[in-house]
Write an enzyme that holds these catalytic residues in place. Structure first.
Site, PDB file in Angstrom:
ATOM      1  N   LYS B  80       0.849  -1.191   0.000  1.00  0.00           N
ATOM      2  CA  LYS B  80       0.000   0.000   0.000  1.00  0.00           C
ATOM      3  C   LYS B  80       0.885   1.241   0.000  1.00  0.00           C
ATOM      4  CE  LYS B  80      -3.879   2.043   2.640  1.00  0.00           C
ATOM      5  NZ  LYS B  80      -4.661   1.930   3.887  1.00  0.00           N
ATOM      6  N   SER B 155      -9.561   1.934   2.977  1.00  0.00           N
ATOM      7  CA  SER B 155      -8.699   2.673   2.077  1.00  0.00           C
ATOM      8  C   SER B 155      -7.679   1.803   1.335  1.00  0.00           C
ATOM      9  CB  SER B 155      -7.939   3.739   2.870  1.00  0.00           C
ATOM     10  OG  SER B 155      -7.072   3.145   3.815  1.00  0.00           O
ATOM     11  N   SER B 179      -9.714  -0.261   7.277  1.00  0.00           N
ATOM     12  CA  SER B 179      -9.126  -0.082   5.949  1.00  0.00           C
ATOM     13  C   SER B 179      -8.438  -1.309   5.366  1.00  0.00           C
ATOM     14  CB  SER B 179      -8.132   1.087   5.973  1.00  0.00           C
ATOM     15  OG  SER B 179      -8.812   2.308   5.873  1.00  0.00           O
TER      16      SER B 179
END
Lengths: 481, 492
Positions: B80, B155, B179
């Protein structure tokens, strides 16, 4: 109307740890800009603080010496504001639940000893520095140096119990001396390792309500603190006596103008939005980890007065730096005449030591044993005072064996009566008019003869003997009355 | 030769040790898939093509030399874009950090590198990890492999889509309020938020420091355990990381979940829970009960406050954490500012997206003089009550189960104009962050439209092994819905 002054001081002390507060960067002064930085103290995305244990121990030590209550649990907090020298946009500090509270510091005042309360002592990190006027900057350009960002600071806040600028100066001197004794900071105001802000207000004597206070900043020495406070007290009294009101504001001391000037209001209108620092767990302090305190300055001073029969002033100066006090005690041990030893340090050595005494690592550049041997030679009549002074000056430059040097260079006193009398006679022949002047009662001329004789003996004549012989020779020439 | 991107970590490891294939072949197969599929999915923001190939070749040599291989050897991972990987861009999905190149490795990246993992690239995300759909990325949304018109969740949407579409073996995500788990549920994969303090946060760009955790996003519970094990443990650079020892990998599967008692929080069955989601959960629980596992109702009475508490604490911390993006030192800097204040204002006005600005303003407000007591302080107090709810529940049960999200993946654009509705995507997940507890989402079913449904398992602090053991059992009971994604064909 008589006025009463109320002063409280906030002192920031840079701690002399090896590394910074939250990273491994070296904590040293004076390196080229931005060379002592890493992702953590630059506040790069993703970094976290790792608390310096030494900084905590230094603060605890100081708190203990100030008789403050060290809390077993304290919290770090974020103080949020924007400024280019603050890389994270917040300063890690302590707010609610500081490391220590309710201490005290004794200061010397003309009226005797006075106790000033300590409100709180807490840890925080220093910010970087903006460089505005260095020779390499263009007009209107500022540069940021983050070497200082993340240096450990200890903030010590006093109660508003200081009543005069002189007391404020005494408080700062006592605090500076303490941190040097504890070896937690060099307490150097010129380099900013000890910084002071002051809150000051005045009120009619006997009044029980506090006047409006002003906050003073930018005072880079103890002397400036004294001057700034004196100016500000006078200003506030003037304002009040002319029927005005003191504004609650932050003022900067201008050394150039010798006055306090208001800061632009924009710079002080802050809501710091403190909240507990989530990156640092609550600080737990266990008692057993704290090392024993050294003898504190006030205790040492009292002991010097008592044991060595010194005056307040002598013991005060000799205990200004722990290394100087240590030097004195070693000297007295080898040369057991405390008063003489003190005199020689104060008159001959201190001027060399002084410039370096604002450093934590100050160390007298001469061995106390060597000094003791020089002083013993005076007592034994081997050398005179002026030779001793020369010897000490040389010893401050380089180490050598003083007795061997005296013997080798023939610096020993001339106590040979015949030789001295021969010089006297030669001098009397060269200066008959001065001899007559003396005989006519102008006794001042005596000094001229002593000076000339010292010159002729290259400073080595035994002064006591010389005096006696010179008197004898004059007496012999006096007409019998 | 097996279809390399479709292997699990255990299969990959045994293939390597039998020398059926070597790291460069595995990496190449993944890079090919990325090249073919990423333009449509937008899961990766940056692909380390040559870097990954170089690294794989070095590992080929190591493999040829022989010797023991760790479980992460030659494993292609997606990261990420909120984690710092030395020498590469770390944008956090924001224009603010578009030019920022991280000069250091996050601690978890360093650990994985040392264990032989290969990083394929950085994945898309909601800006600064703020969002539940990856639509808040400054670099365009990621699409859900199960339905390209749908969001992958957020996210960590890029990481979830990359794992689901086999564009990597596994991925790292970060979880502040859900997330990792919510996008895992939306993309039909396994996502674990470890116990707060179990994985070092050093090098994770902070959103809300007291809530953030890094965790694995994988195809199976076993893979999650392996990746978790590889990154867990104390780090002197993160004072909030725990010194508690990490159990050996085998011990992470050492419990018999058939003896667990499971709790079902009654407060979670509220209006807004989708019928298919509810049915899938209850059906799974029925199967578990069939094995003799006890399921009982538990109460978490402060649940209704969790979302409010979460948004006060998360935004407060974020308002401070994001203060460093001021245009002075790195990243985006507004041009032609005439004063310091103007530089700050213009940089932050143009560099941050709408949702980030909204949260900074919320948090700044909650910490302001006069509001701190009523908002931040009160939230901190209720946060403790939420933790106590869980502590009490865990006196009766070994693990708590719930849906991961109230609904299956929604459509792109469906909720982006309505932040409050968007915030409700996290109602089952954010309480764990407040309580610091570990939670894992795993796929249990598909809706009638073929969309994945996830289930969340919650364990007491530092008891992640319960999640893995129970997860593996559930995977045996349910047909893993990961099969049959739109991209299941090998790329030639």
């Amino acid at each position: 109307m008589a006025w009463e002054t109320i002063i409280g001081l906030e002192v920031h002390v840079q701690l002399a740890t090896r590394s910074k507060m939250f990273c491994a960067c070296p904590n040293v002064f004076g390196a080229p800009p931005n060379t002592l930085t890493c992702p953590v103290c630059l506040g790069l995305p993703g970094v976290l603080p790792a608390l310096n244990k030494q900084a905590v121990l230094f603060a605890v030590k100081t708190a203990k010496a100030l008789n403050a209550q060290v809390h077993p649990h304290s919290l770090f907090a974020r103080k949020n504001y924007f400024y280019p020298d603050l890389p994270k946009g917040y300063q890690i500090s302590q707010y609610e639940q500081p490391l220590a509270t309710t201490g005290k510091l004794e200061i010397e005042t003309p009226g005797g000893t006075k106790v000033i309360g300590i409100t709180r002592l807490h840890l925080e990190e220093d910010a970087g520095k903006l460089v505005h006027e260095a020779e390499f900057t263009r007009a209107g350009v500022s540069y940021v140096d983050l070497n200082r960002a993340g240096v450990p600071l200890m903030e010590i806040v006093s109660e508003p119990e200081i009543s005069t600028p002189e007391e404020a100066m005494a408080y700062l001197r006592a605090l500076r001396e303490l941190v040097r004794y504890l070896k937690v900071s060099d307490g150097n105001m010129e380099e900013g390792s000890l910084r002071c802000d002051a809150n000051v207000s005045v009120r009619p004597e006997g009044s029980r309500t506090l006047g409006t206070k002003a906050e003073l900043k930018n005072m880079n020495s103890i002397r400036f603190v004294g001057k700034a406070l004196a100016y500000e007290v006078e200003r506030q009294v003037r304002v009040l006596e002319s029927g005005g009101k003191v504004a609650q504001e932050t003022l900067l001391w201008s050394e150039k103008l010798e006055k306090t000037l208001p800061m632009r209001s924009k710079e002080e209108a802050h809501d710091y939005r403190y909240f507990p620092e989530p990156d640092i767990l609550p600080l737990a302090i266990e008692g057993e980890r704290i090392e024993a305190l050294p003898e504190l300055p006030w205790d040492k001073r009292a002991r010097f007065k008592r044991v060595y029969a010194l005056t307040d002033e002598e013991s005060g100066i000799l205990t200004e730096h722990p290394a100087l006090a240590e030097f004195y005690e070693a000297l007295v041990e080898a040369f057991p005449n405390p008063k003489t030893a003190s005199n020689w340090i104060l008159v001959e050595l201190l001027k060399t030591f002084r410039p370096k005494m604002n450093r934590l690592d100050f160390f007298p550049a001469v061995s106390p044993k060597r000094v003791a041997r020089v002083l013993s030679m005076i007592e034994d009549g081997i050398i005179n005072q002026s030779t001793a002074k020369d010897l000490l000056a040389r010893l401050l430059e380089e180490d050598f064996d003083p007795e061997a040097f005296v013997a080798q260079q023939g610096l020993g006193q001339i106590s040979d009566e015949k030789a001295l009398l021969a010089w006297i006679d030669e001098l009397f022949e060269r200066h008959p008019s001065q001899v007559n002047e003396y005989l006519d009662g102008k006794e001042k001329v005596f000094g001229f003869f002593v000076g000339q004789l010292m010159k002729m003996s290259q400073g080595k004549a035994n002064p006591r003997l010389l005096n006696t012989l010179l008197k004898q020779r004059f007496d012999a020439r006096k007409p019998a009355s | 030769m097996p279809n390399l991107p479709f292997l699990t970590l255990a299969e990959l490891r045994s293939g390597y040790s039998r020398k059926e294939f070597q790291p460069s072949e595995v990496i190449e197969a993944h890079l090919k898939r990325i090249e073919a599929l990423n333009p449509e999915l937008n899961a990766y923001l940056e692909v380390f093509g040559d870097g990954a190939r170089d690294r794989a070749r070095a590992l080929d040599k190591k493999l040829a030399q022989g010797g023991p291989l760790g479980p992460l050897f030659g494993v292609p991972l997606a990261v990420k874009d909120v984690l710092c990987v030395e020498g590469t861009k770390t944008t956090c999905g924001s224009k603010m950090l578009e030019p920022f190149i991280a000069p250091y490795d996050a601690s978890c990246i360093r650990r994985l590198r040392d264990q032989g993992a290969v990083f394929l690239g950085k994945t898309n995300m909601d800006e600064f990890a703020m969002g539940s759909s990856t639509e808040n990325s400054a670099f365009g949304p990621t699409r859900n492999p199960f339905g390209l018109e749908r969001v992958p969740g957020g996210s960590s949407g890029g990481s979830a889509a990359a794992v689901a579409a086999h564009l990597c073996q596994a991925a790292l995500g970060s979880d502040t309020g859900g997330s990792i788990r919510q996008p895992a549920a939306f993309c039909g994969i396994v996502g674990l938020k470890p116990t707060y303090g179990r994985v070092s946060r050093y090098g994770l760009v902070a959103f809300a420091s007291s809530l953030d955790q890094i965790g694995p996003m994988t195809k199976t519970s076993e893979d999650a355990a392996i990746l978790f094990w590889a990154i867990a443990g104390h780090d002197p650079k993160d004072m909030t990381s725990s010194t508690r020892p990490v159990p050996p990998l085998e011990a992470l599967f050492g419990q018999d979940p058939r003896r667990f008692r499971l709790g079902l929080p009654k407060e979670y069955f509220v209006e807004g829970m989708d019928q298919e989601v509810r049915d899938a959960l209850l059906a799974t629980l029925a199967k578990l009960e069939g094995l003799g596992i006890q399921v009982e109702e538990v109460s978490l009475p402060h649940t209704p406050y969790a979302t409010a508490v979460y948004y006060i604490i998360a935004t407060s911390e974020a308002s401070s954490n994001l203060a460093r993006y001021d245009g002075v030192k790195y990243g985006f800097s507004a041009k032609h500012a005439d004063s310091m204040l103007e530089l700050y204002e213009r940089t932050r006005a143009a560099g941050f997206g709408l949702e980030v600005k909204r949260r900074i303003m919320l948090g700044t407000y909650a910490l302001s003089a006069g509001y701190y007591e009523a908002y931040f302080k009160k939230a901190a107090q209720v946060r403790r009550l939420i933790l106590e709810d869980f502590t009490r529940a865990f006196e009766k049960v070994d693990a708590i189960v719930s849906p991961t999200t109230p609904t299956p993946p929604f459509l792109l654009g469906e909720k982006i104009e309505d932040p409050l509705t968007m915030y409700l995507s996290d109602i089952y997940t954010n309480a764990l962050n407040l309580a610091g507890l570990p939670g894992m989402s795993l796929p249990i079913a598909r809706t009638g439209d073929g969309l994945p449904v996830g289930m969340q398992i919650i364990a007491p602090a530092f008891m992640e092994e319960r999640l893995f053991c129970l997860g593996r059992l559930i995977e045996e009971l349910t047909n893993p819905p990961i099969q049959g994604v739109p991209f299941d064909q090998p790329i030639a």
